[in-house]
Design an enzyme around this catalytic site. Structure first.
Site, PDB file in Angstrom:
ATOM      1  N   SER B 136     -53.378   0.219   3.413  1.00  0.00           N
ATOM      2  CA  SER B 136     -52.889   1.505   3.935  1.00  0.00           C
ATOM      3  C   SER B 136     -53.346   2.640   3.009  1.00  0.00           C
ATOM      4  O   SER B 136     -54.546   2.830   2.828  1.00  0.00           O
ATOM      5  CB  SER B 136     -51.376   1.441   4.105  1.00  0.00           C
ATOM      6  OG  SER B 136     -50.914   2.546   4.818  1.00  0.00           O
ATOM      7  N   GLU B 154     -58.992  16.000  18.680  1.00  0.00           N
ATOM      8  CA  GLU B 154     -60.385  16.443  18.792  1.00  0.00           C
ATOM      9  C   GLU B 154     -61.112  16.238  17.461  1.00  0.00           C
ATOM     10  O   GLU B 154     -60.495  16.247  16.400  1.00  0.00           O
ATOM     11  CB  GLU B 154     -60.462  17.923  19.176  1.00  0.00           C
ATOM     12  CG  GLU B 154     -59.890  18.268  20.541  1.00  0.00           C
ATOM     13  CD  GLU B 154     -60.684  17.709  21.729  1.00  0.00           C
ATOM     14  OE1 GLU B 154     -61.605  16.887  21.539  1.00  0.00           O
ATOM     15  OE2 GLU B 154     -60.350  18.082  22.871  1.00  0.00           O
ATOM     16  N   HIS B 177     -54.618   1.849   9.680  1.00  0.00           N
ATOM     17  CA  HIS B 177     -53.734   1.885  10.861  1.00  0.00           C
ATOM     18  C   HIS B 177     -54.556   2.433  12.019  1.00  0.00           C
ATOM     19  O   HIS B 177     -54.113   3.301  12.766  1.00  0.00           O
ATOM     20  CB  HIS B 177     -52.514   2.788  10.627  1.00  0.00           C
ATOM     21  CG  HIS B 177     -51.675   2.423   9.431  1.00  0.00           C
ATOM     22  ND1 HIS B 177     -50.794   1.359   9.443  1.00  0.00           N
ATOM     23  CD2 HIS B 177     -51.591   2.967   8.192  1.00  0.00           C
ATOM     24  CE1 HIS B 177     -50.186   1.288   8.262  1.00  0.00           C
ATOM     25  NE2 HIS B 177     -50.666   2.247   7.484  1.00  0.00           N
TER      26      HIS B 177
END
Lengths: 276, 276
Positions: B136, B154, B177
């Site tokens: 992580s 975006e 993740h």
């Protein structure tokens, strides 16, 4: 169904809108649609097959089209095949200069696939200058195959459901609300199942304007192109398991960018003058 | 800091884990980490700099490592630079066969960048056979540059924040993740800002095992590779506006796939026998 001589022949345009286009102040994709369909001389037909609230949706579009100067706006409901084959429906479509397929649930549009209305739209698009637009559910239905549903964050066979579409745009698979709903895994899953198709993911309030095998991007978001023509796919044993995908080409095209669907090449617009 | 003769020299391994790895039954990436670090003879150090709950996190890892047969598990907190430069900390790291950077907030790891601990880890990875893992927040910190934060759907300059990392893996930008949190726009944004870097997005409970410029994928998810080496970027005037990106190569690699970071080529593993 219509007689078009070779001299009269002119290609139409297809406007594929990613959903949630501005319907209040009449800018963006809808303004472009009206402009292409004949401005204040447009005769617009709104096909509400996809939605469960056809009256409300038709009234909303009538309002924005009126605001854009259009006086002739007709709702065409086409709830099932028999109506889509009827003379009355074909008469309405024959008089239109612009036809818009509303959003809703694209599964409802399946009943139109292969109908006489479908054939007339194809014919008028390819020689009679008709402008056809589809938004959201109406957008994915434009392809020969359409995405019916599915979600999930991995690229896997179970992430996408596909069925036959209206065939107004061949060899592409269209998805919509694209960046907003994180649908790249779904589009990639669809393309992995048939790598010859071109994946086109359209953001909200964004559209492609297609003519003669190429398109321009308009609106506030981005169009994502997935080209797996040179890709290698490693299919998983289970439909739920992620697939391997090597060498997919990805293009992100904001407004002003163009794409040639035959050569599969993007460029910063406009079309070179010599080619127009 | 350690004297290694050329005969003794052996490359370590880097395990970069996408977060949320299984910590209860001791399978997947953590099992691989222990196996590489020396199995029940491992001396494991858990660096808890990133987390706000170091005691709890260290206890969790101690439990799973004990379950995997490891008796020597030490927490090293390194809360700031002075501790990361201290002789005591270096002694702990010098004795380790495996070092794991926990998750948390990667901004907290910035204080270690350029410290003596950082230098020792680089040195022991590249010649002393040390196995280093990061999960992580600890995963993105492995790169020379790390993603500090940012989100948005975006691809735009404002979608990503980047800062210096520990430099244990050069020329890559790592995100984690990855599929679960829909982070392709963030990784693409980071790569658009420096197209020479390779983007590596790692799903939860999934890892890359890096050695000598290539890696294998292990775990239950997918590793997404973004290669913009041949790409064209159209920068937007405003940081919030979407960028144009042409010709990005994308690879999706589930467990068992390999990737050569120098040649930028994926393949279905294992490594050909002749090369081992």
């Amino acid at each position: 169904m219509t007689d078009i001589t070779e001299e009269e022949r002119r290609d139409g345009r297809l406007l594929v809108i990613g959903g949630a286009e501005n319907r209040t102040c009449g800018t963006g994709p809808l303004k472009e649609f009206v402009s292409l369909a004949g401005a204040d001389q447009s005769r617009i037909v709104v096909v509400t097959t996809a939605t469960e609230k056809p009256e409300q949706v038709a009234a909303e579009y009538a309002q924005v089209f009126h605001r854009l100067g259009v006086t002739s706006v007709t709702e065409l409901r086409l709830p099932h095949r028999a109506v889509a084959d009827s003379t009355d429906s074909l008469d309405v479509l024959r008089k239109a200069t612009g036809v818009l397929f509303s959003g809703g649930d694209q599964s409802r549009i399946r009943s139109l696939v292969g109908s006489k209305a479908n054939a007339l739209l194809r014919q008028r698009l390819n020689g009679d200058g008709l402008v056809i637009a589809g938004t959201s559910a109406g957008a994915t239905a434009m392809g020969r195959w359409m995405i019916l549903g599915g979600d999930g964050h991995e690229v896997a066979a179970s992430t996408v459901r596909i069925g036959p579409g209206l065939g107004l745009l061949d060899d592409v698979l269209i998805d919509m609300h694209f960046a907003e709903r994180g649908r790249l895994p779904r589009l990639l899953s669809g393309i992995a199942l048939d790598t010859l198709r071109l994946g086109v993911g359209i953001d909200e309030d964004t559209a492609i304007v297609v003519r003669e095998g190429r398109f321009e991007v308009i609106g506030s978001g981005v169009v994502t192109i997935v080209d797996a023509d040179q890709a290698t796919v490693g299919y998983a044993e289970c439909d739920d398991d992620p697939m391997a995908l090597f060498d997919v080409r990805l293009h992100l095209l904001p407004a002003g960018c163009w794409f040639d669907m035959e050569q599969r090449k993007p460029w910063f617009g406009p079309v070179p003058a010599a080619e127009e």
